[in-house]
Design an enzyme around this catalytic site. Structure first.
Site, PDB file in Angstrom:
ATOM      1  N   LYS A 243       1.306  -1.334   0.008  1.00 15.02           N
ATOM      2  CA  LYS A 243      -0.164  -0.041   0.252  1.00 15.02           C
ATOM      3  C   LYS A 243       0.883   1.310   0.028  1.00 15.02           C
ATOM      4  O   LYS A 243       1.050   1.885   1.001  1.00 15.02           O
ATOM      5  CB  LYS A 243      -1.100   0.038   1.466  1.00 15.02           C
ATOM      6  CG  LYS A 243      -2.473   0.687   0.947  1.00 15.02           C
ATOM      7  CD  LYS A 243      -1.954   2.792   0.516  1.00 15.02           C
ATOM      8  CE  LYS A 243      -2.426   3.116   2.072  1.00 15.02           C
ATOM      9  NZ  LYS A 243      -1.774   4.624   1.361  1.00 15.02           N
ATOM     10  N   GLU A 317       8.885   0.954  10.843  1.00 18.04           N
ATOM     11  CA  GLU A 317      10.070   1.350  11.018  1.00 18.04           C
ATOM     12  C   GLU A 317       9.797   3.267  10.789  1.00 18.04           C
ATOM     13  O   GLU A 317       8.657   3.458  10.353  1.00 18.04           O
ATOM     14  CB  GLU A 317      11.170   1.831   9.612  1.00 18.04           C
ATOM     15  CG  GLU A 317      12.275   1.848   8.974  1.00 18.04           C
ATOM     16  CD  GLU A 317      12.478   3.733   8.735  1.00 18.04           C
ATOM     17  OE1 GLU A 317      12.437   4.420   9.298  1.00 18.04           O
ATOM     18  OE2 GLU A 317      12.063   3.386   7.661  1.00 18.04           O
ATOM     19  N   CYS A 351      12.942  10.192   7.556  1.00 13.63           N
ATOM     20  CA  CYS A 351      13.231   9.425   8.845  1.00 13.63           C
ATOM     21  C   CYS A 351      14.543   9.705  10.116  1.00 13.63           C
ATOM     22  O   CYS A 351      14.581   9.881  11.017  1.00 13.63           O
ATOM     23  CB  CYS A 351      11.759   8.018   9.055  1.00 13.63           C
ATOM     24  SG  CYS A 351      13.075   7.073   7.994  1.00 13.63           S
ATOM     25  N   GLU A 448       8.764  15.076  15.463  1.00 10.34           N
ATOM     26  CA  GLU A 448       9.767  15.280  14.132  1.00 10.34           C
ATOM     27  C   GLU A 448       9.277  16.180  13.448  1.00 10.34           C
ATOM     28  O   GLU A 448       7.652  16.523  13.294  1.00 10.34           O
ATOM     29  CB  GLU A 448       9.310  13.936  13.671  1.00 10.34           C
ATOM     30  CG  GLU A 448      10.045  13.340  12.748  1.00 10.34           C
ATOM     31  CD  GLU A 448       9.561  12.021  11.777  1.00 10.34           C
ATOM     32  OE1 GLU A 448       8.727  11.542  11.954  1.00 10.34           O
ATOM     33  OE2 GLU A 448      11.067  11.244  11.811  1.00 10.34           O
TER      34      GLU A 448
HETATM   35  P1  NDP Z   1       1.900   8.119   7.878  1.00 10.40           P
HETATM   36  O1  NDP Z   1       2.220   8.041   9.224  1.00 10.40           O
HETATM   37  O2  NDP Z   1       0.022   8.849   8.607  1.00 10.40           O
HETATM   38  O3  NDP Z   1       2.032   7.748   7.005  1.00 10.40           O
HETATM   39  C1  NDP Z   1       2.509   6.201   6.610  1.00 10.40           C
HETATM   40  C2  NDP Z   1       1.400   5.123   5.352  1.00 10.40           C
HETATM   41  O4  NDP Z   1       0.636   4.764   6.311  1.00 10.40           O
HETATM   42  C3  NDP Z   1       0.739   5.963   4.179  1.00 10.40           C
HETATM   43  O5  NDP Z   1       0.956   4.935   3.611  1.00 10.40           O
HETATM   44  C4  NDP Z   1      -0.792   5.633   5.219  1.00 10.40           C
HETATM   45  O6  NDP Z   1      -1.463   6.123   4.200  1.00 10.40           O
HETATM   46  C5  NDP Z   1      -0.574   4.371   6.236  1.00 10.40           C
HETATM   47  N1  NDP Z   1      -1.784   4.934   7.360  1.00 10.40           N
HETATM   48  C6  NDP Z   1      -1.401   5.408   7.349  1.00 10.40           C
HETATM   49  N2  NDP Z   1      -2.824   5.676   9.148  1.00 10.40           N
HETATM   50  C7  NDP Z   1      -2.872   4.281   8.952  1.00 10.40           C
HETATM   51  C8  NDP Z   1      -3.223   2.993   9.162  1.00 10.40           C
HETATM   52  N3  NDP Z   1      -4.570   3.405  10.344  1.00 10.40           N
HETATM   53  N4  NDP Z   1      -3.308   1.972   9.635  1.00 10.40           N
HETATM   54  C9  NDP Z   1      -2.588   1.507   8.453  1.00 10.40           C
HETATM   55  N5  NDP Z   1      -1.792   2.550   7.511  1.00 10.40           N
HETATM   56  C10 NDP Z   1      -1.990   3.635   7.339  1.00 10.40           C
HETATM   57  O7  NDP Z   1       2.641   8.966   8.249  1.00 10.40           O
HETATM   58  P2  NDP Z   1       2.023  11.048   7.078  1.00 10.40           P
HETATM   59  O8  NDP Z   1       1.813  10.869   5.686  1.00 10.40           O
HETATM   60  O9  NDP Z   1       0.685  11.104   7.607  1.00 10.40           O
HETATM   61  O10 NDP Z   1       2.695  12.067   7.593  1.00 10.40           O
HETATM   62  C11 NDP Z   1       2.830  11.797   9.222  1.00 10.40           C
HETATM   63  C12 NDP Z   1       3.806  12.434  10.005  1.00 10.40           C
HETATM   64  O11 NDP Z   1       4.494  10.891   9.546  1.00 10.40           O
HETATM   65  C13 NDP Z   1       4.798  13.246   9.008  1.00 10.40           C
HETATM   66  O12 NDP Z   1       4.582  14.661   9.716  1.00 10.40           O
HETATM   67  C14 NDP Z   1       6.604  12.678   9.778  1.00 10.40           C
HETATM   68  O13 NDP Z   1       6.520  13.210  10.416  1.00 10.40           O
HETATM   69  C15 NDP Z   1       5.497  11.032   9.759  1.00 10.40           C
HETATM   70  N6  NDP Z   1       6.359  10.242   8.685  1.00 10.40           N
HETATM   71  C16 NDP Z   1       7.674  10.124   9.309  1.00 10.40           C
HETATM   72  C17 NDP Z   1       7.909   8.730   8.239  1.00 10.40           C
HETATM   73  C18 NDP Z   1       9.215   7.360   8.331  1.00 10.40           C
HETATM   74  O14 NDP Z   1       9.975   7.308   7.533  1.00 10.40           O
HETATM   75  N7  NDP Z   1       9.151   7.625   9.810  1.00 10.40           N
HETATM   76  C19 NDP Z   1       7.315   8.369   7.580  1.00 10.40           C
HETATM   77  C20 NDP Z   1       6.020   9.378   6.695  1.00 10.40           C
HETATM   78  C21 NDP Z   1       5.937  10.021   7.721  1.00 10.40           C
HETATM   79  P3  NDP Z   1      -1.845   7.705   3.347  1.00 10.40           P
HETATM   80  O15 NDP Z   1      -0.656   8.370   3.154  1.00 10.40           O
HETATM   81  O16 NDP Z   1      -2.526   7.108   2.386  1.00 10.40           O
HETATM   82  O17 NDP Z   1      -2.590   8.002   4.521  1.00 10.40           O
END
Ligand code: NDP
Length: 850
Positions: A243, A317, A351, A448
């Site tokens: 996904k 992660e 990250c 973050e």
């Molecule tokens: P999320 O953790 O929400 O998203 C990561 C992935 O998980 C996306 O594919 C998202 O889908 C999906 N997702 C969201 N909610 C659920 C759930 N309940 N169950 C399963 N999958 C889910 O990150 P965001 O994109 O909302 O970013 C928010 C914050 O997260 C950022 O500002 C940043 O601080 C942090 N972040 C950290 C990352 C890392 O690698 N450490 C990577 C990305 C974000 P969808 O995008 O379609 O909502």
């Protein structure tokens, strides 16, 4: 639609328009002059990508609409231009994808021999390389990252991951996760917890895959994260439902197309687009055996709760708030480059970004001043411009979050600074920003931000640096900048982080494990450790189920022209010369000898190498040794894999040679050639793994880091076995060069022709001249010269009859050559033994101290 795309407002200005100069020196600090010259625009053409108007879901090997027909737009964050409509997967689609993955796992992928799976992964890697520019442009369009990064980092690293894990697919029993372990591999901690840390050490069996993996990835490295997830899962025999993030689905869908092009059996990889609800439906689906998630800590915790008690394996992660620690003895300019790379790479959407700069108080002013000068030279703008350093923020929602946290930093009392820089009017942009005067309690030092925002803190002593660096619930990464090696290791021991970069930052490699401590998650991606997330130790007594025949759905074998009616014409005969230093000289003595076929007919005259030819071959091998052993392990693996591709193209000729020379049936000859090519592929996967399997960190007493690494022995002479002519030759030569040595091969005296055809393949490959040298002639004349040669470091006498080895071993003692000889069952699967025979172990002691 509830996702973040819905929040993206449209602006009145056309794309490309720029807003007036944005705020700069909010702290009142003097601004630097900025770049002395400007660059002409150098935009990458987007013509290479054809973006469809609509994209479906990829399930069971085909693209199709969502069951309820829902769609969402994906847009270019640099311009807010809609790129395409993408299907939203609902529960029915998740059911369908998981069922397809389950069938593929049970019917095709799970039972498929690892060597076959490897070849699919190699194909995916190759297609990624071949379509690299297309992927890079599409990634920059959908994500907003600079083309320089997508082109030079994301796409090549994604391909490298598939290459790296392709090589593991048929070597899992050597990965130390349960299974055969003849090489002293550590066996893990016994038992597999849900955190994916597998252990146990059965012998003689490969560990088993888990089943169907549900994989949820974020938007910051869309293609690369897909590769990080898919490559190890597929290599280990799992099938996947991936996904991608809502805002960046396009490269994952293009990767699905690549899977089709690679002939991957339907259902092995499925891609479901949609928002968090799709991810949640996948995570909660009862048909999924393993969840791998990369994203925010908040969602990670939610997933961890959802998975609790289900027996599903989980790796997470998550976020980070890494400290980048600069000591007063660090080379300042180098450190500044590292700081910039640490936080402004990918707009800080990383990250492991070095978002907290901890700088020793005595040099803090100098470092901040040089940092400001450097930031003034960064170019922000069109992600497709090859000069761009800072691209667009990925979404309106993310921009809002960065703005809110930056405002909180100011409100709490930190000084905010950005270089003069024009932000385009449309799209989502945030200038590189530095906060000084930051206290540990401020939100910008704790949370973050995931944007181009750096918080600067200071320290006086190493102990204080460690205490501040570790003062976070996260623990993904850290950086250390100092000239003092022992201090680096002292810091590395104390920093609570999964990755510590010393005098560098944001470096990634498929061979290097990556993952967090504490709330940054658990499990590792990359390296040998990355396999553990997708494997379970096989219970005692359970054998690997490997089908006798090709599994259903697997690609059919290539048709061979052998057996087809040959036209009646006189063929042009080939001259079989020697192969030395990349060229094909005749024998220096001018002699040759007749080579006859199984029926006694003359096949060719092969060159009969002299003592001088043997010495020339050793000199050529020595000259090539530094270049070959000095190439990166990844590079050597790539070069060797390319040889396998070329061998495949010559398969018919090799088979013909074997029919004539050894009197084999066409079918037997084809089988031998196929086995030889597969063996070459097997060894091609080793160069970047041998150090992981044969190296060790040694727990010595005292304040020392002690580690052992294998190194090539040097120039190795190889006497090839007579039969099977090609498979035997490949079986003795490939391990020698895969281990980083150069080789002088004495070809089979009776059947030398395949060795020269192999040399022709090598000559057209990327293997540097001199890495392999082939001498045809009489082993009785050549082997003693090589055994006694003072510049040959090791000799493989496998091709010499047992009775003839004694005298050669005596000659070899002259310079303490390593001598190896093993009478093999060539049909049996190979192990790393032949590579390890031609490596040395180097142990390094390094003091740890301040
Ligand atoms: P999320 O953790 O929400 O998203 C990561 C992935 O998980 C996306 O594919 C998202 O889908 C999906 N997702 C969201 N909610 C659920 C759930 N309940 N169950 C399963 N999958 C889910 O990150 P965001 O994109 O909302 O970013 C928010 C914050 O997260 C950022 O500002 C940043 O601080 C942090 N972040 C950290 C990352 C890392 O690698 N450490 C990577 C990305 C974000 P969808 O995008 O379609 O909502």
């Amino acid at each position: 639609m509830t996702g973040k795309r819905a929040n993206r407002g449209q602006s009145a200005r056309p794309p490309g328009d720029v807003a007036p100069a944005q705020s700069t020196d909010l702290a009142g600090a003097p601004l630097s002059a900025g770049p002395a010259w400007d660059y002409a625009p150098a935009p990458e053409s987007r013509d290479i990508v054809s973006i469809a108007a609509e994209y479906g879901l990829f399930t069971g090997g085909e693209f199709g609409p969502a069951a309820d027909g829902r769609q969402f737009p994906t847009i270019n964050p640099a311009t807010e231009e809609p790129l395409a409509l993408v299907a939203v997967a609902g529960p029915a689609d998740v059911d369908r994808a998981v069922a397809a993955a389950r069938h593929a796992y049970e019917d095709v992928w799970g039972p498929m021999p690892g060597a076959e799976r490897a070849k699919y992964l190699y194909r995916i890697a190759r297609i990624l390389q071949e379509r690299a520019r297309e992927f890079a442009v599409l990634e920059s369009l959908d994500n907003g990252k600079p083309i320089r990064e997508s082109r030079d980092v994301d796409v090549p690293l994604a391909a490298a991951h598939f290459f790296y894990y392709a090589g593991w697919a048929d070597k899992l029993e050597y990965a130390g996760i349960g299974g055969a372990s003849g090489v002293g591999v550590t066996g893990g901690n016994g038992g597999a917890g849900r955190t994916g840390v597998a252990g146990g050490a059965g012998r003689g069996m490969a560990p088993r895959p888990l089943g169907v993996a549900g994989q949820v990835i974020p938007w910051n490295f869309p293609l690369l994260m897909a590769a990080w997830k898919l490559a190890p899962a597929l290599a280990t025999g799992n099938t996947c439902v991936l996904k991608p993030a809502e805002t960046t689905p396009l490269t994952a869908l293009l990767l699905a197309e690549v899977c089709q092009q690679a002939g991957l059996p339907p259902g092995v990889v499925n891609v479901l687009t949609g928002a968090g609800r799709t991810g949640s439906a996948l995570v909660n689906h009862p048909g999924v055996d393993k969840i791998a998630f990369t994203g925010s800590t908040e969602v990670g915790k939610e997933i961890s709760r959802a998975v609790a008690g289900t027996g599903k394996r989980l790796t997470l992660e998550l976020g980070g708030k890494a400290a980048n620690v600069v000591f007063d003895d660090a080379p300042v300019d180098q450190a500044v480059e590292g700081i910039v790379n640490g936080i402004f790479f990918n707009q800080g959407h990383v990250c492991c970004a070095g978002s907290r700069l901890l700088v020793q108080e005595s040099v803090a002013d100098t470092v901040v001043e040089r940092l400001r000068d450097r930031l003034a030279t960064l170019r922000l703008g069109d992600p497709l411009d090859k000069n761009t350093d800072i691209g667009a923020i990925n979404s309106r929602e993310q921009l809002d979050k960065i703005n809110a946290l930056a405002a909180a930093g100011q409100a709490e009392g930190a000084q905010r600074w950005s270089p003069p820089c024009q932000l385009p009017e449309r799209g989502y942009w945030f200038p590189p920003t530095v906060f000084t005067g930051v206290s540990q309690s401020y939100r910008i030092a704790r949370e973050e931000i995931f944007g181009p925002v750096l918080s600067v803190l200071t320290f006086r002593t190493p102990e204080e640096a460690v205490a501040k660096a570790n003062n976070t619930p996260y623990g993904l990464s850290a950086g250390v900048w100092t000239e003092k090696g022992s201090r680096i290791l002292w810091m590395a021991q104390r920093l609570r982080a999964g990755v510590v970069w010393a005098n560098t930052y944001n470096r990634f490699d498929p061979a290097s494990p990556f993952g967090g401590y504490r709330e940054s998650g658990f499990g590792r991606e990359g390296g040998r450790h990355g396999l553990a997330a997708y494997l379970a130790a096989r219970p005692a007594g359970q054998q690997t189920a490997q089908p006798e025949t090709a599994p259903a759905g697997a690609a059919p074998p290539d048709q061979s022209p052998l057996g087809a009616a040959q036209p009646a014409r006189l063929g042009v005969r080939k001259t079989y010369k020697l192969f030395i230093g990349g060229s094909f000289p005749r024998s220096e003595s001018g002699r040759s000898y007749p080579v006859t076929g199984a029926d006694g007919a003359l096949l060719a005259h092969a060159a009969r190498a002299s003592r001088k030819d043997a010495r020339d071959a050793v000199a050529a091998a020595r000259a090539a040794a530094g270049k070959w052993s000095g190439a990166t392990a990844y590079n050597r693996g790539q070069v060797l894999y390319r040889v396998a591709e070329l061998l495949e193209g010559r398969a018919a000729q090799f088979a013909c040679d074997s029919v004539n020379a050894e009197g084999l049936s066409a079918a037997a000859a084809q089988q031998q050639v196929a086995a030889a090519i597969d063996r070459w592929v097997w060894y091609a996967g080793w160069p970047d793994k041998i150090a992981q399997v044969a190296g060790a960190a040694n727990p010595v007493a005292g304040p020392y880091f002690n580690f052992s690494v294998p190194e090539p022995t040097g120039v190795v002479a190889v006497v090839a076995p007579a039969r099977p002519s090609l498979l035997g030759l490949v079986s003795v030569l490939a391990p020698v060069i895969a281990a980083g040595n150069t080789a002088v091969v004495v070809a089979s005296e009776a059947h030398p022709l395949p060795s020269i055809t192999l040399a022709e393949v090598l000559a057209t490959s990327d293997v540097p001249g001199g890495v392999v040298n082939v001498l045809t002639g009489f082993a009785a004349e050549l082997a003693p010269v090589l055994a006694g040669h003072m510049d040959v470091n090791a000799i493989d006498l496998t091709g010499v009859a047992a009775g003839g080895r004694g005298e050669l071993e005596r000659l070899a003692a002259g310079n303490v050559k390593r001598v190896f000889a093993a009478d093999e069952d060539w049909a049996a699967p190979p192990g790393p033994r032949r590579m390890l025979a031609f490596t040395e172990t180097k142990t390094v002691w390094h003091p740890v101290g301040i």
